[in-house]
Design an enzyme around this catalytic site. Structure first.
Site, PDB file in Angstrom:
ATOM      1  N   GLY A  12       0.839  -1.202   0.000  1.00 58.95           N
ATOM      2  CA  GLY A  12       0.000   0.000   0.000  1.00 58.95           C
ATOM      3  C   GLY A  12       0.870   1.246   0.000  1.00 58.95           C
ATOM      4  N   GLY A  76      -1.408  -9.535  -6.669  1.00 58.10           N
ATOM      5  CA  GLY A  76      -0.733 -10.035  -7.864  1.00 58.10           C
ATOM      6  C   GLY A  76       0.336 -11.046  -7.498  1.00 58.10           C
ATOM      7  N   ARG A  89       5.173 -18.164   0.020  1.00 56.33           N
ATOM      8  CA  ARG A  89       6.504 -18.306  -0.585  1.00 56.33           C
ATOM      9  C   ARG A  89       6.428 -17.913  -2.056  1.00 56.33           C
ATOM     10  NH1 ARG A  89      10.507 -17.984   2.583  1.00 56.33           N
ATOM     11  NH2 ARG A  89      11.830 -18.688   0.885  1.00 56.33           N
ATOM     12  N   GLY A 115       6.480  -2.569   3.342  1.00 60.13           N
ATOM     13  CA  GLY A 115       6.115  -2.998   4.686  1.00 60.13           C
ATOM     14  C   GLY A 115       6.366  -4.485   4.850  1.00 60.13           C
ATOM     15  N   ASP A 116       5.629  -5.112   5.754  1.00 57.53           N
ATOM     16  CA  ASP A 116       5.863  -6.523   6.077  1.00 57.53           C
ATOM     17  C   ASP A 116       5.784  -7.409   4.829  1.00 57.53           C
ATOM     18  OD1 ASP A 116       6.333  -8.602   7.927  1.00 57.53           O
ATOM     19  OD2 ASP A 116       4.204  -9.091   7.936  1.00 57.53           O
ATOM     20  N   GLY A 117       4.783  -7.182   3.979  1.00 55.61           N
ATOM     21  CA  GLY A 117       4.608  -8.005   2.786  1.00 55.61           C
ATOM     22  C   GLY A 117       5.744  -7.817   1.788  1.00 55.61           C
ATOM     23  N   THR A 138       5.301   1.864   6.203  1.00 60.48           N
ATOM     24  CA  THR A 138       3.899   1.499   6.437  1.00 60.48           C
ATOM     25  C   THR A 138       3.276   2.471   7.435  1.00 60.48           C
ATOM     26  OG1 THR A 138       2.331  -0.073   7.409  1.00 60.48           O
ATOM     27  CG2 THR A 138       4.588  -0.318   8.128  1.00 60.48           C
ATOM     28  N   ILE A 139       2.054   2.868   7.140  1.00 61.00           N
ATOM     29  CA  ILE A 139       1.360   3.719   8.108  1.00 61.00           C
ATOM     30  C   ILE A 139       1.081   2.925   9.376  1.00 61.00           C
ATOM     31  CG2 ILE A 139       0.277   5.200   6.361  1.00 61.00           C
ATOM     32  CD1 ILE A 139      -2.403   3.704   7.063  1.00 61.00           C
ATOM     33  N   ASP A 140       1.071   1.580   9.271  1.00 67.32           N
ATOM     34  CA  ASP A 140       0.677   0.748  10.418  1.00 67.32           C
ATOM     35  C   ASP A 140       1.742   0.698  11.510  1.00 67.32           C
ATOM     36  OD1 ASP A 140      -1.437   0.194   8.716  1.00 67.32           O
ATOM     37  OD2 ASP A 140      -0.664  -1.757   8.100  1.00 67.32           O
ATOM     38  N   ASP A 142       3.964  -1.477  12.024  1.00 64.30           N
ATOM     39  CA  ASP A 142       3.962  -2.817  12.637  1.00 64.30           C
ATOM     40  C   ASP A 142       5.181  -3.660  12.268  1.00 64.30           C
ATOM     41  OD1 ASP A 142       3.310  -3.273  10.019  1.00 64.30           O
ATOM     42  OD2 ASP A 142       1.473  -4.387  10.401  1.00 64.30           O
ATOM     43  N   ARG A 175     -23.118  13.688  21.525  1.00 61.57           N
ATOM     44  CA  ARG A 175     -23.092  12.369  20.890  1.00 61.57           C
ATOM     45  C   ARG A 175     -21.831  11.588  21.277  1.00 61.57           C
ATOM     46  NH1 ARG A 175     -24.742  14.307  14.832  1.00 61.57           N
ATOM     47  NH2 ARG A 175     -26.948  13.793  14.953  1.00 61.57           N
ATOM     48  N   MET A 182      -6.944   2.926  10.477  1.00 62.16           N
ATOM     49  CA  MET A 182      -6.290   1.727   9.929  1.00 62.16           C
ATOM     50  C   MET A 182      -5.248   1.179  10.900  1.00 62.16           C
ATOM     51  SD  MET A 182      -5.820   2.521   5.908  1.00 62.16           S
ATOM     52  CE  MET A 182      -7.133   2.252   4.730  1.00 62.16           C
ATOM     53  N   ARG A 184      -4.167  -2.444  10.483  1.00 62.67           N
ATOM     54  CA  ARG A 184      -4.242  -3.914  10.442  1.00 62.67           C
ATOM     55  C   ARG A 184      -4.292  -4.493  11.847  1.00 62.67           C
ATOM     56  NH1 ARG A 184      -3.889  -5.543   4.985  1.00 62.67           N
ATOM     57  NH2 ARG A 184      -2.300  -4.406   3.850  1.00 62.67           N
ATOM     58  N   ARG A 278     -22.437   7.922  16.476  1.00 59.15           N
ATOM     59  CA  ARG A 278     -22.164   7.954  15.048  1.00 59.15           C
ATOM     60  C   ARG A 278     -20.784   7.380  14.778  1.00 59.15           C
ATOM     61  NH1 ARG A 278     -26.835   9.405  14.615  1.00 59.15           N
ATOM     62  NH2 ARG A 278     -27.630  11.189  13.459  1.00 59.15           N
ATOM     63  N   ARG A 287      -3.598   7.599   4.194  1.00 59.40           N
ATOM     64  CA  ARG A 287      -2.478   7.213   3.338  1.00 59.40           C
ATOM     65  C   ARG A 287      -2.161   8.272   2.282  1.00 59.40           C
ATOM     66  NH1 ARG A 287      -3.604   1.190   2.073  1.00 59.40           N
ATOM     67  NH2 ARG A 287      -3.304   1.868  -0.060  1.00 59.40           N
TER      68      ARG A 287
HETATM   69  O1  F6P Z   1      -1.029  -1.670   5.474  1.00 55.91           O
HETATM   70  C1  F6P Z   1      -1.540  -0.423   5.181  1.00 55.91           C
HETATM   71  C2  F6P Z   1      -3.030  -0.423   5.113  1.00 55.91           C
HETATM   72  O2  F6P Z   1      -3.477   0.880   4.849  1.00 55.91           O
HETATM   73  C3  F6P Z   1      -3.735  -1.024   6.335  1.00 55.91           C
HETATM   74  O3  F6P Z   1      -3.757  -0.144   7.423  1.00 55.91           O
HETATM   75  C4  F6P Z   1      -5.091  -1.360   5.760  1.00 55.91           C
HETATM   76  O4  F6P Z   1      -5.713  -2.415   6.453  1.00 55.91           O
HETATM   77  C5  F6P Z   1      -4.765  -1.792   4.351  1.00 55.91           C
HETATM   78  O5  F6P Z   1      -3.497  -1.241   4.031  1.00 55.91           O
HETATM   79  C6  F6P Z   1      -5.769  -1.349   3.319  1.00 55.91           C
HETATM   80  O6  F6P Z   1      -5.382  -1.870   2.086  1.00 55.91           O
HETATM   81  P1  F6P Z   1      -6.137  -1.512   0.714  1.00 55.91           P
HETATM   82  O7  F6P Z   1      -5.672  -0.154   0.296  1.00 55.91           O
HETATM   83  O8  F6P Z   1      -5.680  -2.563  -0.227  1.00 55.91           O
HETATM   84  O9  F6P Z   1      -7.605  -1.529   0.999  1.00 55.91           O
END
Ligand code: F6P
Length: 360
Positions: A12, A76, A89, A115-117, A138-140, A142, A175, A182, A184, A278, A287
């Site tokens: 991402g 992909g 793998r 990021g991790d992937g 990664t914004i996450d 992690d 409220r 986000m 993950r 709400r 992002r």
């Molecule tokens: O890993 C970054 C991230 O923005 C996560 O926080 C979120 O779950 C995911 O990617 C969203 O992915 P996509 O843009 O494929 O919906």
């Protein structure tokens, strides 16, 4: 023959990708090296090859520009993650294809920004004999092995701004406002933005919540004449004993798409307390746009350090941010298990010390 390096952005997107590309290309040019950027993630290395030459003169506007001029892909043939974060793998023919693609273009080493992937892919390519270094994106936030990934600070700034805005409307209407962010399976964005934005309830994956706890906090606020409540919930947060909330049905061989927990939480709060609630899902706003000052600086330092690592032939390393500065760790230290918020770490303890409900 001059040195030529290739840059790949995978997974991402997030603010700061272009700032890293700029820093890598500038630092490489300073050494008299050429840089090319592969288009559309790792796919650009394979036939039919897609890449652009990164000329020094064209790098000027990249520091502040969001997204990535190279494009990216989180699905992909090169997607490394399936289901709830399991690693896939890479088939040998893809590894061979990357090596052949680099040979064709005379690229000596890759800078893999991901990021991790995408860094799990990088590690597999490295094990298959591809000289490369990694940059943690990664914004996450992690990834293990680095205190901070780039893009995270920009996402937190966006989420904090959203909380500030929800604060005033929540107060005006008495409220409960539930903001979904986000992240993950890690609660970094929620806990940082929640603390920075004055949330009353912070729900993170690392601490499964109960509605009794959340509603008790809301009632306690009402009791002291606070007739509104701000809740921030990470997309991966779940009720004790409950499942992750996913946005759509699971697609085979793809990573699960989290999303929708805020609507569930808001509906349950309204049902149990009778107070209007709400939900607001911040989504991809986190992002987009320009990186924060911190991210610009971090990206620039990361990019320059990645070139240093290549010069020293320290392949298989990922630049990393330590409290004392920038160093390098093996990519293996960063991938395979997620860095998550420690349930008794300083941010959670700070939140508790301020009376913020964590839902447990
Ligand atoms: O890993 C970054 C991230 O923005 C996560 O926080 C979120 O779950 C995911 O990617 C969203 O992915 P996509 O843009 O494929 O919906």
């Amino acid at each position: 023959m001059s040195t030529r390096i290739g840059i790949v952005t995978g997974g991402g997107d997030c603010p700061g990708l272009n700032a890293v590309i700029r820093a890598v290309a500038k630092a490489a040019a300073k050494r008299g090296w050429e840089s090319i950027g592969f288009l559309g993630g790792y796919e650009g290395i394979l036939e039919p090859q897609r890449y652009i030459q990164l000329e020094y003169q064209q790098l000027g506007s990249l520091l502040t520009r969001g997204g990535t001029i190279l494009g990216t892909a989180n699905r992909g043939r090169f997607s490394a993650k399936v289901g709830h974060g399991e690693t896939r793998r890479l088939p040998q023919e893809l590894i061979d294809g990357v090596k052949a693609g680099m040979r064709t273009l005379n690229v000596q080493a890759l800078v893999c920004i991901g990021g991790d992937g995408s860094l799990s892919i990088a590690q597999q390519l490295f094990e298959g004999g591809v000289p490369l270094v990694g940059v943690p994106k990664t914004i996450d936030n992690d990834l293990e092995g680095t205190v901070m990934t780039f893009g995270f600070d920009s996402a937190v700034a966006c989420a904090t701004d959203a909380l500030d805005r929800l604060h005033t409307t929540a107060e005006s209407h008495n409220r409960v406002m539930v903001l979904e962010v986000m992240g993950r399976y890690a609660g970094w964005i929620a806990i940082y933005a929640g603390v920075a934005g004055g949330a009353d309830v912070i729900l993170i994956p690392e601490i499964p919540f109960t509605y009794d706890s959340i509603c008790a906090k809301i009632r306690q606020r009402t009791h002291v004449e606070k007739h509104f409540t701000l809740v921030i919930v990470a997309e991966g947060a779940r009720e004790q004993g409950g499942e992750f909330v996913t946005a759509v049905d699971q697609v085979a061989n793809r990573e699960a798409r989290l999303g929708g927990v805020a609507h569930r939480v808001a509906a349950e709060i309204e049902k149990r307390t009778g107070q209007e609630a709400r939900a607001c899902v911040l989504g991809h706003l986190q992002r987009g746009g320009s990186p924060t000052n911190f991210d610009r600086a971090l990206c620039t330092v990361f990019g320059a350090e990645a070139v240093e690592l290549i010069a020293a032939e320290e392949y298989g390393k990922m630049v990393s941010y330590h409290v004392a500065g920038v160093g390098a760790v093996n990519i293996t230290e960063a991938v395979g298990r997620l860095k998550t918020v420690s349930a008794d770490g300083s941010l959670v303890r700070t939140a508790r010390a301020l009376g913020i409900c964590l839902g447990d």
